[in-house]
Write a protein that holds these residues in place. Sequence first.
Motif, short mmCIF file in Angstrom:
data_model
loop_
_atom_site.label_atom_id
_atom_site.label_comp_id
_atom_site.label_asym_id
_atom_site.label_seq_id
_atom_site.Cartn_x
_atom_site.Cartn_y
_atom_site.Cartn_z
N LEU A 43 0.82 -1.22 0.00
CA LEU A 43 0.00 0.00 0.00
C LEU A 43 0.85 1.27 0.00
N ARG A 44 2.01 1.17 -0.66
CA ARG A 44 2.89 2.32 -0.85
C ARG A 44 3.40 2.31 -2.30
N GLY A 45 3.60 3.47 -2.86
CA GLY A 45 4.18 3.56 -4.20
C GLY A 45 4.58 4.99 -4.50
N THR A 46 5.45 5.15 -5.50
CA THR A 46 5.91 6.46 -5.94
C THR A 46 5.63 6.60 -7.43
N PHE A 47 4.96 7.70 -7.79
CA PHE A 47 4.54 7.94 -9.17
C PHE A 47 5.11 9.28 -9.65
N SER A 48 5.05 9.50 -10.96
CA SER A 48 5.46 10.77 -11.55
C SER A 48 4.31 11.34 -12.36
N THR A 49 4.05 12.63 -12.19
CA THR A 49 2.97 13.25 -12.94
C THR A 49 3.34 13.37 -14.42
N ASP A 50 2.34 13.19 -15.29
CA ASP A 50 2.57 13.33 -16.73
C ASP A 50 2.41 14.80 -17.14
N ALA A 51 2.34 15.05 -18.43
CA ALA A 51 2.27 16.43 -18.93
C ALA A 51 1.04 17.16 -18.43
N ALA A 52 -0.01 16.42 -18.10
CA ALA A 52 -1.24 17.03 -17.58
C ALA A 52 -1.23 17.15 -16.06
N GLY A 53 -0.10 16.80 -15.44
CA GLY A 53 -0.03 16.83 -13.98
C GLY A 53 -0.77 15.68 -13.32
N HIS A 54 -0.96 14.59 -14.05
CA HIS A 54 -1.84 13.51 -13.63
C HIS A 54 -1.06 12.28 -13.19
N ILE A 55 -1.57 11.62 -12.14
CA ILE A 55 -1.14 10.27 -11.78
C ILE A 55 -2.38 9.41 -11.59
N ALA A 56 -2.20 8.09 -11.67
CA ALA A 56 -3.30 7.15 -11.45
C ALA A 56 -2.73 5.90 -10.80
N PHE A 57 -3.51 5.31 -9.90
CA PHE A 57 -3.09 4.05 -9.29
C PHE A 57 -4.32 3.32 -8.77
N ARG A 58 -4.09 2.03 -8.52
CA ARG A 58 -5.14 1.17 -7.97
C ARG A 58 -4.76 0.74 -6.56
N THR A 59 -5.77 0.68 -5.67
CA THR A 59 -5.53 0.19 -4.32
C THR A 59 -6.85 -0.39 -3.79
N VAL A 60 -6.98 -0.51 -2.48
CA VAL A 60 -8.25 -0.90 -1.86
C VAL A 60 -8.77 0.28 -1.04
N LYS A 61 -10.07 0.35 -0.88
CA LYS A 61 -10.67 1.49 -0.18
C LYS A 61 -10.21 1.48 1.28
N PRO A 62 -9.59 2.57 1.72
CA PRO A 62 -9.11 2.60 3.11
C PRO A 62 -10.26 2.72 4.10
N ALA A 63 -9.99 2.37 5.33
CA ALA A 63 -10.96 2.49 6.41
C ALA A 63 -10.34 3.31 7.53
N GLY A 64 -11.18 3.85 8.39
CA GLY A 64 -10.67 4.53 9.58
C GLY A 64 -9.97 3.54 10.49
N TYR A 65 -9.09 4.06 11.34
CA TYR A 65 -8.34 3.17 12.23
C TYR A 65 -7.99 3.90 13.52
N PRO A 66 -7.74 3.14 14.60
CA PRO A 66 -7.32 3.76 15.86
C PRO A 66 -5.81 3.97 15.90
N VAL A 67 -5.38 5.14 16.37
CA VAL A 67 -3.95 5.34 16.59
C VAL A 67 -3.55 4.54 17.83
N PRO A 68 -2.29 4.14 17.95
CA PRO A 68 -1.86 3.35 19.11
C PRO A 68 -2.19 4.05 20.42
#
Length: 315
Positions: free
Chosen positions: A170-195
Motif C-alpha cells: 500500500l505504498r508507491g511512488t509515481f510521476s505526474t505526466d504532462a497534464a499533472g496527472h497520476i493514477a493508481f489502484r488500491t483498496v478502499k481505506p478504512a478509519g483506524y485507531p492510533v496506538p
Amino acid sequence: MFIATERDVTSAVLAEAAHAPDARTREILQAGITHLHAFVRDARLTENEFRQLCAMLARLGQRTNESHNEVMLAAGSLGVSALVCLLNNGGERAQTTANLMGPFWREGSPRMENGASIVRSPTPGAPVFVNAWVHDAENRPVADARVDVWHASPEGFYENQDPTQAQMNLRGTFSTDAAGHIAFRTVKPAGYPVPADGPVGDLLRAQGRHNMRPAHLHFMIHKDGYKTQFSQVYSSDDPNLETDSQFGVTQALIAHYVLHDTAIHASPAADVSGPWYSLDFHFVVARGDAALPKPPITGKTEGPRAQLDVLTRRR
C-alpha cells in the motif's frame, strides 16, 4: 544574576537566551521560554505534576523507534501538527491542500507506472481506482513531480506496523505526466485507531477522547521549485471526520468515493467483478523550497502484530 523570586528565574533564562548568535534561534528560544514559563504559572504546576510531565516526555522518546514515532503522534493529538501546517500553508484566509505528514511516511517506496496497483500482498477491501492531478496556483499542470502515496490497510495497520503485510504494501511512488496527472489502484481505506498503549493513549483517556482517525490516503508531492507538500485525502463517508484524533481534517481535503458496479459500469481492470470505487482529486502546490524532511520512520516492525485498542469518546 542572583535569583530572589520566581519572576527572576524567567528574566535570567531570557537574558541567557539573548546571547544566541543566530537571530531565528534567539527568537524561537525567547518565545518558547516565555510561553513555557507562563504555562507553569497559569497551570500552577505542582512539583509532583512537573515530575509526571517530565516522565511522560521521556516516555515519548522511549516509545519512538524505526517503525513508530510517538513524538509525532503526540504532536498531532494536541493539534500542533495541524496548526504548524495551516500557519505555513494558506493560514486563515485561504484553502490549502497541504496537510499533515503523519508518523508513517517512509522513504524509498517503489517507483511505479501510472495505473499500477500498490497492493503487494493479500489485502481485504473493495478495489478503488484513484486519479489525481497536481496544479500550481495559476491552475497550470505540474509535470514530472514525484508523488509518494501510502495508506493503512482496512484492518487498521500501515505495513510498517504489520509483519503480515509485504514490504511496502500500500505504498508507491509515481510521476505526474504532462497534464499533472497520476493514477493508481488500491483498496478502499478504512478509519483506524492510533496506538493507545503509550503516553498518547494516556493523554486521550484523560480527555475522554477516542483514538480514531477517519479513512484517508496520503500523498507527498515533490518537485524542484515547489514547496514539498504532504496531504491526507479523507473519505466523505467516515463517521469520525469531525472528531479526528489528530485534528487533520480540512474541508478542502474531503473527497467523495464514487461507487460503481461491474454489472453497470465496467471497471478499469478485467479482474474486478462486483462493486468498485473511483476517486478523483486535485492538488494545488505553491512555489517554494523543495527540501524533503527526514522520514519519521525508517523500518518495519518485527514480531507479532500489535493489538489495536479502540477508545470511546465521552459525550
